[in-house]
Design a protein around this motif. Sequence first.
Motif, mmCIF file in Angstrom:
data_model
loop_
_atom_site.group_PDB
_atom_site.id
_atom_site.type_symbol
_atom_site.label_atom_id
_atom_site.label_comp_id
_atom_site.label_asym_id
_atom_site.label_seq_id
_atom_site.Cartn_x
_atom_site.Cartn_y
_atom_site.Cartn_z
ATOM 1 N N LYS A 198 13.166 -6.831 -0.236
ATOM 2 C CA LYS A 198 13.941 -8.040 -0.553
ATOM 3 C C LYS A 198 13.143 -9.304 -0.262
ATOM 4 N N THR A 199 12.490 -9.347 0.890
ATOM 5 C CA THR A 199 11.719 -10.538 1.268
ATOM 6 C C THR A 199 10.256 -10.439 0.840
ATOM 7 N N GLU A 200 9.837 -9.241 0.431
ATOM 8 C CA GLU A 200 8.442 -8.958 0.066
ATOM 9 C C GLU A 200 7.496 -9.296 1.209
ATOM 10 N N GLU A 201 7.926 -8.977 2.423
ATOM 11 C CA GLU A 201 7.148 -9.246 3.632
ATOM 12 C C GLU A 201 7.045 -7.986 4.477
ATOM 13 N N PRO A 202 5.945 -7.835 5.214
ATOM 14 C CA PRO A 202 5.856 -6.744 6.175
ATOM 15 C C PRO A 202 6.748 -7.058 7.386
ATOM 16 N N VAL A 203 7.367 -6.025 7.938
ATOM 17 C CA VAL A 203 8.209 -6.160 9.134
ATOM 18 C C VAL A 203 7.525 -5.362 10.248
ATOM 19 N N VAL A 204 7.122 -6.052 11.308
ATOM 20 C CA VAL A 204 6.357 -5.444 12.388
ATOM 21 C C VAL A 204 7.268 -5.072 13.541
ATOM 22 N N SER A 205 7.097 -3.855 14.046
ATOM 23 C CA SER A 205 7.796 -3.410 15.258
ATOM 24 C C SER A 205 6.806 -2.576 16.071
ATOM 25 N N TYR A 206 7.221 -2.181 17.255
ATOM 26 C CA TYR A 206 6.333 -1.439 18.148
ATOM 27 C C TYR A 206 7.029 -0.181 18.650
ATOM 28 N N ARG A 207 6.222 0.830 18.970
ATOM 29 C CA ARG A 207 6.739 2.080 19.527
ATOM 30 C C ARG A 207 5.914 2.432 20.750
ATOM 31 N N GLU A 208 6.603 2.843 21.808
ATOM 32 C CA GLU A 208 5.913 3.283 23.019
ATOM 33 C C GLU A 208 5.213 4.613 22.735
ATOM 34 N N PHE A 209 4.194 4.929 23.513
ATOM 35 C CA PHE A 209 3.539 6.227 23.398
ATOM 36 C C PHE A 209 3.097 6.682 24.778
ATOM 37 N N ASP A 210 2.898 7.962 24.916
ATOM 38 C CA ASP A 210 2.499 8.544 26.200
ATOM 39 C C ASP A 210 0.988 8.424 26.355
ATOM 40 N N HIS A 211 0.569 7.604 27.294
ATOM 41 C CA HIS A 211 -0.863 7.423 27.534
ATOM 42 C C HIS A 211 -1.242 7.928 28.923
ATOM 43 N N SER A 212 -0.476 8.904 29.419
ATOM 44 C CA SER A 212 -0.729 9.414 30.768
ATOM 45 C C SER A 212 -1.968 10.312 30.838
ATOM 46 N N LEU A 213 -2.358 10.936 29.735
ATOM 47 C CA LEU A 213 -3.513 11.831 29.761
ATOM 48 C C LEU A 213 -4.838 11.078 29.733
ATOM 49 N N MET A 271 -8.043 -7.565 -7.687
ATOM 50 C CA MET A 271 -7.672 -6.919 -6.435
ATOM 51 C C MET A 271 -6.319 -6.233 -6.641
ATOM 52 N N SER A 272 -6.188 -5.044 -6.148
ATOM 53 C CA SER A 272 -4.942 -4.327 -6.368
ATOM 54 C C SER A 272 -3.835 -4.875 -5.467
ATOM 55 N N VAL A 273 -2.615 -4.688 -5.889
ATOM 56 C CA VAL A 273 -1.450 -5.140 -5.125
ATOM 57 C C VAL A 273 -1.428 -4.474 -3.749
ATOM 58 N N ASN A 274 -1.811 -3.196 -3.672
ATOM 59 C CA ASN A 274 -1.818 -2.508 -2.382
ATOM 60 C C ASN A 274 -2.751 -3.178 -1.389
ATOM 61 N N MET A 275 -3.913 -3.643 -1.834
ATOM 62 C CA MET A 275 -4.857 -4.309 -0.941
ATOM 63 C C MET A 275 -4.269 -5.614 -0.406
ATOM 64 N N ILE A 276 -3.530 -6.331 -1.229
ATOM 65 C CA ILE A 276 -2.885 -7.570 -0.786
ATOM 66 C C ILE A 276 -1.832 -7.252 0.262
ATOM 67 N N LEU A 277 -1.061 -6.197 0.049
ATOM 68 C CA LEU A 277 -0.043 -5.798 1.029
ATOM 69 C C LEU A 277 -0.689 -5.386 2.349
ATOM 70 N N TYR A 278 -1.788 -4.663 2.284
ATOM 71 C CA TYR A 278 -2.499 -4.281 3.511
ATOM 72 C C TYR A 278 -3.007 -5.516 4.246
ATOM 73 N N ALA A 279 -3.552 -6.467 3.518
ATOM 74 C CA ALA A 279 -4.053 -7.698 4.141
ATOM 75 C C ALA A 279 -2.916 -8.472 4.805
ATOM 76 N N MET A 280 -1.768 -8.568 4.135
ATOM 77 C CA MET A 280 -0.604 -9.243 4.722
ATOM 78 C C MET A 280 -0.157 -8.535 6.000
ATOM 79 N N THR A 281 -0.165 -7.208 5.961
ATOM 80 C CA THR A 281 0.260 -6.411 7.114
ATOM 81 C C THR A 281 -0.661 -6.622 8.301
ATOM 82 N N ILE A 282 -1.950 -6.515 8.082
ATOM 83 C CA ILE A 282 -2.927 -6.668 9.162
ATOM 84 C C ILE A 282 -2.852 -8.077 9.748
#
Length: 89
Positions: free
Chosen positions: A65-80, A1-12
């Motif tokens: 440095k921590t080899e971890e995903p960092v999760v944050s959120y962003r608002e978006f315009d859902h008025s339409l 399994m590629s390293v990228n797939m492991i990172l994606y799995a950790m992120t999800i």
Amino acid sequence: MSVNMILYAMTITKAARMRDESRGAHAKIVLENGKRKTDANGDLIFMGRDDENFMRVTIVNYDEKTEEPVVSYREFDHSLIKPRLRSYK
């Protein structure tokens, strides 16, 4: 399994665990004292939708440095397009 797939799995996985709600295909069960909570019929109880806290775009960055995903959120315009319930029953 590629390293990228492991990172994606950790992120999800991390982003899903931080999202205490059920929305679309993301369904999270209610736990009580570490055990799955069920209704009178023995069916699992799922968390409800939480637009106030989670109607946002999830942003994930990688901290080298921590080899971890960092999760944050962003608002978006859902008025339409107003949010609506999707039911799969």
